[in-house]
Design a protein around this motif. Structure first.
Motif, PDB file in Angstrom:
ATOM      1  N   ASP A 355       3.851   1.060   8.681  1.00  0.00           N
ATOM      2  CA  ASP A 355       4.349   0.068   7.720  1.00  0.00           C
ATOM      3  C   ASP A 355       4.076  -1.348   8.211  1.00  0.00           C
ATOM      4  OD1 ASP A 355       5.286   2.128   6.144  1.00  0.00           O
ATOM      5  OD2 ASP A 355       7.291   2.093   7.050  1.00  0.00           O
ATOM      6  N   ARG A 358       0.402  -2.350   7.464  1.00  0.00           N
ATOM      7  CA  ARG A 358       0.138  -2.680   6.057  1.00  0.00           C
ATOM      8  C   ARG A 358       0.729  -4.033   5.682  1.00  0.00           C
ATOM      9  NH1 ARG A 358       1.487   2.849   5.219  1.00  0.00           N
ATOM     10  NH2 ARG A 358       3.560   2.211   4.472  1.00  0.00           N
ATOM     11  N   VAL A 359       1.958  -4.268   6.092  1.00  0.00           N
ATOM     12  CA  VAL A 359       2.609  -5.530   5.724  1.00  0.00           C
ATOM     13  C   VAL A 359       1.933  -6.705   6.399  1.00  0.00           C
ATOM     14  CG1 VAL A 359       4.765  -6.825   5.836  1.00  0.00           C
ATOM     15  CG2 VAL A 359       4.807  -4.398   5.247  1.00  0.00           C
ATOM     16  N   ARG A 362      -1.149  -7.847   4.613  1.00  0.00           N
ATOM     17  CA  ARG A 362      -0.846  -8.680   3.448  1.00  0.00           C
ATOM     18  C   ARG A 362      -0.405 -10.068   3.867  1.00  0.00           C
ATOM     19  NH1 ARG A 362      -3.532  -7.229  -0.317  1.00  0.00           N
ATOM     20  NH2 ARG A 362      -2.259  -8.665  -1.565  1.00  0.00           N
ATOM     21  N   ILE A 407       4.382  -6.976  -1.619  1.00  0.00           N
ATOM     22  CA  ILE A 407       4.515  -5.641  -1.019  1.00  0.00           C
ATOM     23  C   ILE A 407       4.968  -4.636  -2.070  1.00  0.00           C
ATOM     24  CG2 ILE A 407       5.782  -4.298   0.679  1.00  0.00           C
ATOM     25  CD1 ILE A 407       3.612  -6.120   1.830  1.00  0.00           C
ATOM     26  N   ARG A 408       5.900  -5.017  -2.919  1.00  0.00           N
ATOM     27  CA  ARG A 408       6.371  -4.108  -3.967  1.00  0.00           C
ATOM     28  C   ARG A 408       5.241  -3.763  -4.934  1.00  0.00           C
ATOM     29  NH1 ARG A 408      10.063  -6.943  -5.401  1.00  0.00           N
ATOM     30  NH2 ARG A 408      11.801  -5.990  -4.254  1.00  0.00           N
ATOM     31  N   GLN A 410       1.998  -3.769  -4.225  1.00  0.00           N
ATOM     32  CA  GLN A 410       0.936  -3.015  -3.570  1.00  0.00           C
ATOM     33  C   GLN A 410       1.376  -1.603  -3.181  1.00  0.00           C
ATOM     34  OE1 GLN A 410      -2.211  -3.993  -3.180  1.00  0.00           O
ATOM     35  NE2 GLN A 410      -1.799  -5.939  -4.225  1.00  0.00           N
ATOM     36  N   THR A 411       2.614  -1.473  -2.701  1.00  0.00           N
ATOM     37  CA  THR A 411       3.053  -0.185  -2.173  1.00  0.00           C
ATOM     38  C   THR A 411       4.134   0.489  -2.995  1.00  0.00           C
ATOM     39  OG1 THR A 411       4.762  -1.181  -0.749  1.00  0.00           O
ATOM     40  CG2 THR A 411       2.525  -1.038   0.145  1.00  0.00           C
ATOM     41  N   GLY A 412       4.781  -0.264  -3.886  1.00  0.00           N
ATOM     42  CA  GLY A 412       5.873   0.295  -4.659  1.00  0.00           C
ATOM     43  C   GLY A 412       7.182   0.376  -3.900  1.00  0.00           C
ATOM     44  N   GLN A 413       7.231  -0.172  -2.685  1.00  0.00           N
ATOM     45  CA  GLN A 413       8.439  -0.165  -1.876  1.00  0.00           C
ATOM     46  C   GLN A 413       8.915  -1.597  -1.662  1.00  0.00           C
ATOM     47  OE1 GLN A 413       6.552   2.248   1.400  1.00  0.00           O
ATOM     48  NE2 GLN A 413       8.472   3.382   1.274  1.00  0.00           N
ATOM     49  N   LEU A 418      11.418  -1.592   4.376  1.00  0.00           N
ATOM     50  CA  LEU A 418      10.425  -1.376   5.424  1.00  0.00           C
ATOM     51  C   LEU A 418      10.743  -2.126   6.704  1.00  0.00           C
ATOM     52  CD1 LEU A 418       7.141  -1.646   3.325  1.00  0.00           C
ATOM     53  CD2 LEU A 418       8.379   0.422   3.974  1.00  0.00           C
TER      54      LEU A 418
END
Length: 444
Positions: A355, A358-359, A362, A407-408, A410-413, A418
């Motif tokens: 995680d 990925r973050v 971004r 982030i929401r 791109q990842t849906g979370q 995270l």
């Protein structure tokens, strides 16, 4: 901006007509039709014996012209006339045909009802259109007011590049390509170019300072700069006070002792307080010799000194990103203490290393020109720190919100699911080391 004249629309002409005109036209048309009937067919002026109820054309015309009520008035006049003519035995038959009367009335009333329906719809559309025209007029006025204000602002800032954020971006992009270490001829020439750009310096020079002593010859100069005495009172006072000194303050404090040809002396002081150089300014435009410009030059001088000292003042075993982070952090704290400039820190602690990767990718894509992103050396895989110079609490919150939205998307979370997010505003009294130590002890 002119609003449209709704009275010029034929569909709305009746809405603007006087009441007496509506009554007059309706009754006049009805009476004229009855008169034509007497002239054309004296034995059956209302065409009662015909297959089609021709008087319905009058009520239809009244309904289309003025609506339901005037159609009712016209049909009432026709039916009343038919009743009177039947009593006077001027109509064929011994009674009034109800189907004929119903047809005359129904055609006119239906036409009037549809006319009123569309009139109401048009009225709503016109009202909405007038509201939009009003809002458009207000927007146009505000737009031209804003345009005039923007033009005046451009005139005031014409030829001036005094944006601190822009200056620092240019500084870091250019000075990072300088060769050699320390304050040398190449770095001093680069510093001078930036100072000329943002301070409009005309005659100036840069001297190296070693162990608190000014060098006898300048590293670089612009204009017709003549050598000065190393014991110049302006330079001496700047070395002692370790701050920018100009003839404004010195002339007030030492009116009888000030003997100098310089306008200001600007020391190159890093965030630890070490002076590595001195900028001596002999001439600059009068409109640039003001507190706002001098403050900008002092801030730039501090950042320049930090970048020159970066490779020699920080332990080499630390990562380059963390080394730059610590230098920039020290400078932000110094700017907050000396110039009241805002600064923000954001620390993210992730539960999973994947995680974090990925973050952080971004974050790198969203990174602004002055932001510094680095991994703390104790937990480089699951923690990241972001230093945002010249960013207040509101700007820091806006950045975190933009990052969370990205982030929401791109990842849906959610970012909160995270990572654990901590924010800190930097001031002259902020103990960043204690803040990082407290974060290290807190659970993720």
């Amino acid at each position: 901006m002119k609003t449209p004249d709704v009275s010029s629309d034929p569909a709305l002409a009746s809405k603007q007509s006087p009441i007496w005109l509506k009554w007059f036209e309706t009754i006049a048309i009805t009476v004229l039709f009855i008169a034509l009937g007497f002239w054309n067919r004296p034995d059956d002026p209302l065409f009662v014996s015909d297959v089609f109820p021709w008087p319905a054309l009058v009520t239809l015309l009244a309904g289309l012209r003025y609506g339901f009520f005037m159609a009712l008035v016209s049909s009432t006049v026709i039916l009343a006339t038919a009743g009177l003519l039947l009593r006077a035995e001027l109509l064929p038959g011994d009674q009034l045909p109800y189907v004929w009367g119903l047809g005359v009335m129904a055609i006119g009333l239906l036409a009037g009802e549809f006319r009123d329906y569309w009139d109401r719809r048009i009225e709503k559309l016109v009202a909405a259109n007038q509201y939009r025209h009003t809002r458009l007029e207000e927007f146009t006025r505000n737009f031209y007011l804003l345009k005039v204000s923007h033009d005046r602002l451009e005139q005031q800032l014409a030829g001036s590049s005094s944006s601190l954020r822009e200056a620092l971006r240019r500084l870091y992009s250019e000075i990072s390509h300088a060769q050699g270490s320390g304050l040398n001829r190449e770095t001093s020439e680069l510093i001078m170019r930036l100072m000329v750009r943002y301070g409009q310096l005309q005659i100036a020079a840069i001297y190296a300072v070693e162990e608190g002593q000014l060098a006898e010859t300048p590293l670089t100069s612009i204009g017709n700069f003549q050598p000065i005495e190393t014991d110049d009172p302006l330079l001496t006072h700047a070395l002692q006070e370790q701050t920018l000194v100009s003839v404004h303050t010195e002339y007030r404090d030492n009116r009888n002792e000030l003997k100098t040809k310089l306008l200001l002396a600007l020391p190159l002081i890093d965030s630890t307080g070490i002076i590595i150089g001195m900028i001596a300014v002999e001439a600059m435009p009068f409109f640039s010799f003001q507190p706002k410009t001098l403050r900008l030059l002092a801030i730039l001088a501090g950042h320049m000194a930090d970048m020159i000292q970066e490779q020699t003042k920080v332990q080499q075993q630390s990562a380059p990103e963390w080394r730059q982070f610590k230098f920039q952090l020290a400078r932000v704290i110094s700017d907050a203490q000396n110039h009241a400039l805002p600064g923000s820190l954001v620390h993210l602690s992730f539960k999973e290393a994947a995680d974090a990767v990925r973050v952080i990718e971004r974050m790198q894509q969203m990174r602004r020109g002055l932001d510094v992103i680095a991994y703390p050396p104790d937990a480089s895989e699951t923690q990241v720190a972001i230093l945002m110079p010249l960013t207040d609490e509101l700007g820091c919150a806006a950045y975190v919100q933009r990052l969370a939205d990205d982030i929401r998307q791109q990842t849906g979370q959610s970012l909160e699911a995270l990572a654990h997010i901590r924010q800190q505003q930097i001031s002259g009294t902020t103990d960043i080391a204690q803040w990082f130590e407290r974060i290290r002890k807190e659970p993720a």
